[in-house]
Design an enzyme around this catalytic site. Structure first.
Site, PDB file in Angstrom:
ATOM      1  N   LYS A 100       2.649  -4.180  10.747  1.00  0.00           N
ATOM      2  CA  LYS A 100       1.320  -4.274  11.368  1.00  0.00           C
ATOM      3  C   LYS A 100       1.458  -4.873  12.741  1.00  0.00           C
ATOM      4  O   LYS A 100       2.366  -5.670  12.991  1.00  0.00           O
ATOM      5  CB  LYS A 100       0.415  -5.179  10.522  1.00  0.00           C
ATOM      6  CG  LYS A 100      -1.050  -5.015  10.810  1.00  0.00           C
ATOM      7  CD  LYS A 100      -1.564  -3.801  10.105  1.00  0.00           C
ATOM      8  CE  LYS A 100      -3.038  -3.686  10.088  1.00  0.00           C
ATOM      9  NZ  LYS A 100      -3.457  -2.750   9.022  1.00  0.00           N
ATOM     10  N   THR A 159      -9.393   7.865   5.889  1.00  0.00           N
ATOM     11  CA  THR A 159      -9.586   6.628   5.123  1.00  0.00           C
ATOM     12  C   THR A 159     -10.889   6.723   4.325  1.00  0.00           C
ATOM     13  O   THR A 159     -10.939   6.390   3.136  1.00  0.00           O
ATOM     14  CB  THR A 159      -9.571   5.392   6.046  1.00  0.00           C
ATOM     15  OG1 THR A 159      -8.448   5.502   6.922  1.00  0.00           O
ATOM     16  CG2 THR A 159      -9.474   4.106   5.260  1.00  0.00           C
ATOM     17  N   LYS A 211       0.823  -1.213   0.000  1.00  0.00           N
ATOM     18  CA  LYS A 211       0.000   0.000   0.000  1.00  0.00           C
ATOM     19  C   LYS A 211       0.859   1.267   0.000  1.00  0.00           C
ATOM     20  O   LYS A 211       0.652   2.177  -0.801  1.00  0.00           O
ATOM     21  CB  LYS A 211      -0.892  -0.026   1.251  1.00  0.00           C
ATOM     22  CG  LYS A 211      -2.007   0.987   1.279  1.00  0.00           C
ATOM     23  CD  LYS A 211      -2.781   0.973   2.600  1.00  0.00           C
ATOM     24  CE  LYS A 211      -3.434  -0.348   2.908  1.00  0.00           C
ATOM     25  NZ  LYS A 211      -4.312  -0.307   4.104  1.00  0.00           N
ATOM     26  N   SER A 270      -1.584   9.708   7.701  1.00  0.00           N
ATOM     27  CA  SER A 270      -0.627   9.352   8.762  1.00  0.00           C
ATOM     28  C   SER A 270       0.757   9.895   8.405  1.00  0.00           C
ATOM     29  O   SER A 270       1.483  10.416   9.244  1.00  0.00           O
ATOM     30  CB  SER A 270      -0.518   7.837   8.904  1.00  0.00           C
ATOM     31  OG  SER A 270      -1.479   7.347   9.796  1.00  0.00           O
ATOM     32  N   ASN A 292     -15.228   3.747  12.044  1.00  0.00           N
ATOM     33  CA  ASN A 292     -14.586   4.969  11.569  1.00  0.00           C
ATOM     34  C   ASN A 292     -14.558   5.034  10.040  1.00  0.00           C
ATOM     35  O   ASN A 292     -14.927   6.039   9.439  1.00  0.00           O
ATOM     36  CB  ASN A 292     -13.175   5.060  12.170  1.00  0.00           C
ATOM     37  CG  ASN A 292     -12.358   6.172  11.547  1.00  0.00           C
ATOM     38  OD1 ASN A 292     -12.875   7.244  11.255  1.00  0.00           O
ATOM     39  ND2 ASN A 292     -11.095   5.916  11.309  1.00  0.00           N
TER      40      ASN A 292
HETATM   41  N1  GLU Z   1      -4.617   0.889   9.698  1.00  0.00           N
HETATM   42  C1  GLU Z   1      -4.631   1.678   8.518  1.00  0.00           C
HETATM   43  C2  GLU Z   1      -4.340   0.806   7.301  1.00  0.00           C
HETATM   44  O1  GLU Z   1      -4.539  -0.374   7.325  1.00  0.00           O
HETATM   45  C3  GLU Z   1      -3.736   2.899   8.612  1.00  0.00           C
HETATM   46  C4  GLU Z   1      -2.284   2.599   8.803  1.00  0.00           C
HETATM   47  C5  GLU Z   1      -1.449   3.818   9.152  1.00  0.00           C
HETATM   48  O2  GLU Z   1      -1.978   4.915   9.186  1.00  0.00           O
HETATM   49  O3  GLU Z   1      -0.260   3.619   9.376  1.00  0.00           O
HETATM   50  O4  GLU Z   1      -3.982   1.296   6.258  1.00  0.00           O
END
Ligand code: GLU
Length: 432
Positions: free
Chosen positions: A108, A200, A96, A368, A231
């Site tokens: 993660k 998001t 991503k 982020s 969210n």
């Molecule tokens: N948890 C979100 C994702 O899966 C955001 C990750 C982030 O902001 O580092 O993309």
């Protein structure tokens, strides 16, 4: 999708990469590296429950790859958390971040816990104990966690607080603002960014608008069903409603609602807050008791006759068992990994357009990144500036994917994977 399934997906684009780069041997070697996460950290976190006894919770931080920059990715609190799931999600983060041109790698984290069973005090302690255990592995230039399923700005604030406290104890004389960039998705008071909360959802709306433009569709005529009212699902629903799409079905983790008219997500949220559940919240106009609505199950929602289906909750909800019954023509993956590998093949054969998670839900990690930049450079952007920059990043990434998919005659998932891997490969060449 399991980790193995995700690797299988990557295998499918290897030939394209070899063709594009003309470097078979290097691509093979690159794949060898990418197959494995660089580091898997497993922790057993002791938590003193309010009644006094100690309970151990299983936690993880997986650092998949850092060729493009420090590891980046959320932390989830969920009863089904396991190593394979976190590894898969870390790999997805690597893909991503690269796809949307961020100078970041993928990671993660997760704790196997149902946060609903903890008091606020226990939740805070568990979050801070986790930070103690992964302290040595995180930081603005190492690994930057963020919110994910069942975690939020409050939890990021508690984690940041603990992180700052430990650095002080260790007498590390680093600037506090800089250190705050260890976590993103913080509250504004703690150094969070404007717009991160909605990012998001906003990103999903930007990507969908681009696709709708390319397909020459009229958004006012498009009906939508969204699974998940957290969210991501809620904010996305709000933006799509404002932009004229017709949202006719919504659901939370327990159940769903459907209407012959369109829902106003803000009213549905108000109703859900009062009732404690979405069931029965058929909010149309100013009323939440319309007889045009009915309750549906989460499974029914997936099979509705809508133009666009948006899974915005958990992984693996579209499987080989329901993929033939999906009626939507477009699926926007707002959850990470909502479609199994087998289902993905079925949808592809049926000509359903799937906008993959690494593109559709990248808005969160992009903002982020803006949060980190603001912390490190000691500056502040307002929401308008943030959303403008977010749009630039996503429109660029979307168009890169669209062009490749047209040129190579491949679907959007394969084009996204190819683009993403291509960029990681370029930096791999600089490493080795
Ligand atoms: N948890 C979100 C994702 O899966 C955001 C990750 C982030 O902001 O580092 O993309």
């Amino acid at each position: 999708m399991t980790y193995e399934d995700t690797l299988k997906k990557l295998e499918r684009v290897k030939e394209i990469l070899i063709r594009l780069t003309n470097r078979k041997e290097e691509i093979e070697n690159f794949y060898q590296i990418l197959k494995f996460p660089q580091r898997v950290i497993k922790v057993n976190i002791p938590l003193k429950r309010d009644k006094g006894e100690i309970e151990i919770f299983e936690g993880y931080r997986v650092q998949h790859n850092n060729f493009l920059g420090p590891y980046k990715g959320g932390i989830r609190f969920f009863p089904e958390v396991n190593e394979d799931e976190i590894k898969t999600l870390a790999l997805i983060m690597t893909l991503k971040c690269s796809l949307v041109n961020l100078p970041l790698g993928g990671g993660k984290g997760g704790i196997k816990v149902d946060p609903k069973n903890l008091s606020e005090n226990e939740l805070k302690n568990l979050s801070q104990e986790y930070v103690k255990m992964i302290f040595d592995f995180i930081g603005p230039e190492r690994d930057i966690p963020a919110p994910d399923v069942n975690t939020n700005s409050q939890i990021m604030d508690w984690m940041t607080e603990k992180y700052l406290e430990i650095t002080q104890e260790k007498k590390e004389k680093l600037d506090k603002n800089y250190l705050r960039a260890t976590f993103t998705g913080k509250s504004i008071q703690m150094g969070g960014s404007e717009g991160r909360e909605e990012a998001t959802g906003k990103g999903g709306a930007i990507v969908l608008n681009e696709l709708v433009k390319k397909l020459n569709l009229d958004r006012k005529k498009l009906t939508i069903a969204i699974q998940g009212f957290g969210n991501v699902g809620y904010n996305l629903a709000k933006f799509l409603f404002e932009e004229g799409y017709k949202i006719i079905a919504l659901s939370d983790s327990k159940s769903g609602i459907y209407s012959q008219e369109e829902f106003d997500p803000s009213l549905v949220m108000k109703c859900k807050k009062t009732k404690g559940m979405i069931s029965g919240c058929y909010c149309i106009g100013n009323f939440c008791d319309s007889n045009l609505g009915k309750d549906i199950t989460n499974e029914d929602l997936l099979k509705l006759d809508v133009d666009i289906l948006i899974p915005a909750a958990l992984e693996n909800v579209i499987t080989k068992n329901n993929a033939y019954q999906i009626k939507a023509k477009i699926i926007l993956e707002m959850a990470n990994n909502p479609i199994t590998d087998e289902a993905d093949e079925i949808l592809n054969q049926r000509g359903i357009i799937v906008v993959p998670d690494i593109l559709a839900n990248a808005g969160g990690v992009i903002v982020s990144y803006f949060e980190m930049v603001q912390n490190i450079e000691k500056r502040r952007w307002n929401k308008e500036q943030i959303f403008k920059k977010l749009e630039e990043y996503l429109v660029k990434a979307f168009n890169e994917v669209w062009e490749l998919s047209q040129k190579e005659k491949i679907n959007l998932r394969l084009a996204s994977l190819t683009n993403s891997l291509y960029k990681i490969f370029e930096s791999y060449l600089r490493y080795y």
